[in-house]
Structures are given as structure tokens and as C-alpha cells.
Design a protein around this motif. Structure first.
Motif, PDB file in Angstrom:
ATOM      1  N   ASP A 124       0.854  -1.184   0.000  1.00 11.89           N
ATOM      2  CA  ASP A 124       0.000   0.000   0.000  1.00 11.89           C
ATOM      3  C   ASP A 124       0.888   1.231   0.000  1.00 11.89           C
ATOM      4  O   ASP A 124       1.624   1.474   0.961  1.00 11.89           O
ATOM      5  N   ILE A 125       0.825   1.999  -1.083  1.00 10.40           N
ATOM      6  CA  ILE A 125       1.571   3.257  -1.134  1.00 10.40           C
ATOM      7  C   ILE A 125       0.956   4.246  -0.155  1.00 10.40           C
ATOM      8  O   ILE A 125       1.659   4.928   0.599  1.00 10.40           O
ATOM      9  N   ASP A 126      -0.367   4.316  -0.162  1.00 12.22           N
ATOM     10  CA  ASP A 126      -1.123   5.143   0.780  1.00 12.22           C
ATOM     11  C   ASP A 126      -2.567   4.670   0.728  1.00 12.22           C
ATOM     12  O   ASP A 126      -2.853   3.576   0.227  1.00 12.22           O
ATOM     13  N   ASP A 127      -3.488   5.484   1.236  1.00  9.00           N
ATOM     14  CA  ASP A 127      -4.889   5.073   1.269  1.00  9.00           C
ATOM     15  C   ASP A 127      -5.521   5.016  -0.119  1.00  9.00           C
ATOM     16  O   ASP A 127      -6.592   4.427  -0.285  1.00  9.00           O
ATOM     17  N   GLU A 128      -4.883   5.631  -1.108  1.00  9.52           N
ATOM     18  CA  GLU A 128      -5.463   5.682  -2.457  1.00  9.52           C
ATOM     19  C   GLU A 128      -4.854   4.664  -3.409  1.00  9.52           C
ATOM     20  O   GLU A 128      -5.544   4.140  -4.287  1.00  9.52           O
ATOM     21  N   HIS A 163       7.869 -10.807 -12.483  1.00 11.84           N
ATOM     22  CA  HIS A 163       8.281  -9.403 -12.403  1.00 11.84           C
ATOM     23  C   HIS A 163       7.145  -8.426 -12.686  1.00 11.84           C
ATOM     24  O   HIS A 163       7.349  -7.216 -12.650  1.00 11.84           O
ATOM     25  N   GLU A 164       5.954  -8.937 -12.948  1.00  9.75           N
ATOM     26  CA  GLU A 164       4.819  -8.073 -13.292  1.00  9.75           C
ATOM     27  C   GLU A 164       3.930  -7.837 -12.072  1.00  9.75           C
ATOM     28  O   GLU A 164       3.581  -8.779 -11.350  1.00  9.75           O
ATOM     29  N   HIS A 165       3.571  -6.575 -11.853  1.00 11.51           N
ATOM     30  CA  HIS A 165       2.587  -6.262 -10.818  1.00 11.51           C
ATOM     31  C   HIS A 165       1.584  -5.244 -11.332  1.00 11.51           C
ATOM     32  O   HIS A 165       1.716  -4.724 -12.442  1.00 11.51           O
ATOM     33  N   TYR A 166       0.568  -4.955 -10.515  1.00 11.86           N
ATOM     34  CA  TYR A 166      -0.617  -4.232 -10.966  1.00 11.86           C
ATOM     35  C   TYR A 166      -0.983  -3.150  -9.950  1.00 11.86           C
ATOM     36  O   TYR A 166      -0.794  -3.318  -8.742  1.00 11.86           O
ATOM     37  N   LEU A 167      -1.516  -2.055 -10.461  1.00 17.73           N
ATOM     38  CA  LEU A 167      -1.880  -0.921  -9.631  1.00 17.73           C
ATOM     39  C   LEU A 167      -3.387  -0.885  -9.407  1.00 17.73           C
ATOM     40  O   LEU A 167      -4.167  -1.008 -10.355  1.00 17.73           O
ATOM     41  N   MET A 168      -3.776  -0.687  -8.158  1.00 11.42           N
ATOM     42  CA  MET A 168      -5.178  -0.449  -7.817  1.00 11.42           C
ATOM     43  C   MET A 168      -5.311   0.980  -7.319  1.00 11.42           C
ATOM     44  O   MET A 168      -4.574   1.398  -6.408  1.00 11.42           O
ATOM     45  N   ILE A 169      -6.209   1.736  -7.942  1.00 10.88           N
ATOM     46  CA  ILE A 169      -6.520   3.089  -7.506  1.00 10.88           C
ATOM     47  C   ILE A 169      -7.866   3.040  -6.789  1.00 10.88           C
ATOM     48  O   ILE A 169      -8.897   2.729  -7.389  1.00 10.88           O
ATOM     49  N   LYS A 170      -7.846   3.313  -5.502  1.00  8.57           N
ATOM     50  CA  LYS A 170      -9.077   3.238  -4.713  1.00  8.57           C
ATOM     51  C   LYS A 170      -9.921   4.474  -4.976  1.00  8.57           C
ATOM     52  O   LYS A 170      -9.420   5.587  -5.058  1.00  8.57           O
TER      53      LYS A 170
END
Length: 266
Positions: A124-128, A163-170
Motif C-alpha cells: 500500500d503506497i497510501d490510502d489511495e 516481475h509483473e505487478h498491478y496498480l489499484m486506484i481506490k
């Protein structure tokens, strides 16, 4: 509201906007100015300038995986931006090749840059913003490596895309999923999402499939599964234009193609 500008991909609808085999997205959220991938070259920076986007103000960067067409412009981004942390997977600096003998990995000199943060499975980068890889999850839907390889311990094997990952934007309603190539299979990735997304942005890596025979069967199965999702799909890059046309016929308004220079709101 989330605003997405396609800085680079294979196609362009504007004469002054470059295109190439690669992907880069500029994403503006309520809390962030975000860069997702950097294309294969500095062309995404030139396009950003044409589009009036100041990449020096990007506060966060996410690189989806360790292939040149998504990270080839990373050195150039570091030269124009002095503040953004860059998030990559812990397997990002692997030894990645195509079956025609081309090295398709990233510049190994980037390993020494302290702005590049290596992540494992979930972060988690932050809450978003959050990132996940699904590397500890099962892959119920089979996905071909399509000739992409990795070298490890003097062995050459089909790439497993760890090596692949995914971004979730809340978001208030439901999250937005951003994926560079979906090498592990978009159906698998959706099954790993902590919460079902309302939108999915990125490539689906279907461009090597025939649109007849067994390829058509795979594409149709994928389309029928995606229709069951509550998400709308904004795809590009490695999906393939013929393959996209096949999906579009089956999925209608559930899927759209996005081009270099295009801006849309979610």
C-alpha cells in the motif's frame, strides 16, 4: 474522478503525437499525479510536452514489469523528474529475452538508483494507491508466454512473469485496476483483485493469437468471462488491433481502445 492520458502506445490519432511499441500513462487522481510505465524510449516525454503535461510534477511512478517497452524511458524520466519514487517488482531486474534472441529486459545500471523501490507481493503506497503481483496466488486460467523467456542459473525457461505487478486506484465507488500487459492473464488478475474494479486500463497481451481456430476459442472465452465482470475495459498496446476487434464485437461498450494522446475520465 480519475483522469488518464495515454502518453504512448502503438497508435495515435494526432499527427503531432508519436507512437511506438510500448506503453505509458499519465494518471491524475484526487491525491496524485502518477506515471504508469515509461514506454520504450523518451517519446512519451515529447508527447507529454505536446499535451501540456509537466512530468517534473509527477509524485509517484509505477513500472508494471521488467520489459524494455514499459521501462525503456525510465532513465529519461529520472532526468526530468527529481522527486517521484518509482515502484517496481522485486524480480524487475531479471534476465528477460524473446525467442528470437533479443534482450527485452531493462537497463541493469538502474539497480543502483535509490529512488527505485523493489516490492514483493502486496504494498500500500497510501490510502489511495496499492500494488499487488498475485505471485503467491494460483493461476486458474492458462496463459501462454508467447515466446518470452527468462534466464536463470544458466537455464532458459518460459517467462513466468513474476516481475509483473498491478496498480489499484481506490475510489469512492469501486477501484480502478491498471495493468501494463496482463502477461499472467487478465482473468487471473481480476480473480486476485482485493475488490472488483469498475474499470480496467491496459494491455491484455493477446496480439499473438489467431482470430480463427483455437485462437478464436481463447478470445471468445476471454470475452465471455470479461462480460461477466462489472468493469469497463480500456485497452491498448499488446492486445492487438485484430484481437481487439474480435473482443469489441463480442463485448460492445464493455471494451474500448485508447490511443497515444487520448485523455479520458473515469
Amino acid at each position: 474522478m480519475v483522469t488518464v492520458t495515454v502518453l504512448i502506445e502503438e497508435t495515435s490519432l494526432k499527427h503531432n503525437i508519436a507512437h511506438e511499441h510500448g506503453l505509458s500513462l499519465y494518471i491524475k487522481t484526487p491525491c496524485h499525479k502518477l506515471l504508469f510505465d515509461t514506454g520504450a524510449s523518451p517519446k512519451f516525454i515529447e508527447n507529454a510536452h505536446q499535451l501540456g503535461i509537466d512530468l517534473s510534477q509527477v509524485d509517484t511512478a509505477v513500472i508494471s514489469h521488467g520489459h524494455y517497452d514499459h521501462a525503456g524511458g525510465l532513465n529519461s524520466f529520472l532526468n526530468v523528474n527529481s522527486k517521484a519514487d518509482i515502484y517496481v517488482n522485486e524480480h524487475f531486474f531479471g534476465d528477460y529475452w524473446a525467442n528470437d534472441g533479443r534482450y527485452v529486459g531493462v537497463d541493469p545500471s538502474l539497480k543502483s538508483n535509490n529512488r527505485i523501490k523493489l516490492l514483493s507481493d502486496r504494498y500500500d503506497i497510501d490510502d489511495e494507491l496499492s500494488i499487488f503481483s498475485g505471485n503467491r496466488q494460483k493461476r486458474p486460467f492458462k496463459m501462454d508466454s508467447f515466446g518470452l523467456l527468462k534466464r536463470s542459473l544458466q537455464k532458459t525457461l518460459p517467462d513466468d512473469f513474476l516481475h509483473e505487478h498491478y496498480l489499484m486506484i481506490k475510489d469512492d465507488d469501486a477501484p480502478i485496476l491498471v495493468s501494463g500487459c496482463s502477461h499472467k492473464g487478465i482473468l487471473n488478475i481480476l480473480s486476485w483483485c482485493p475488490k472488483e474494479p469498475r474499470a480496467v486500463i491496459g494491455g491484455l497481451h493477446l496480439m499473438k493469437l489467431d482470430t480463427t481456430g483455437s485462437g478464436a476459442v481463447f478470445l471468445n472465452t476471454t470475452a465471455q468471462e470479461l462480460i461477466r465482470s462489472s468493469a469497463v475495459f480500456y485497452t491498448c498496446h499488446c492486445t492487438g488491433l485484430q484481437q481487439y476487434a474480435f473482443l469489441k464485437e463480442a463485448m460492445g461498450d464493455k471494451i474500448n481502445y485508447i490511443h497515444s494522446g487520448e485523455t479520458f475520465h473515469i
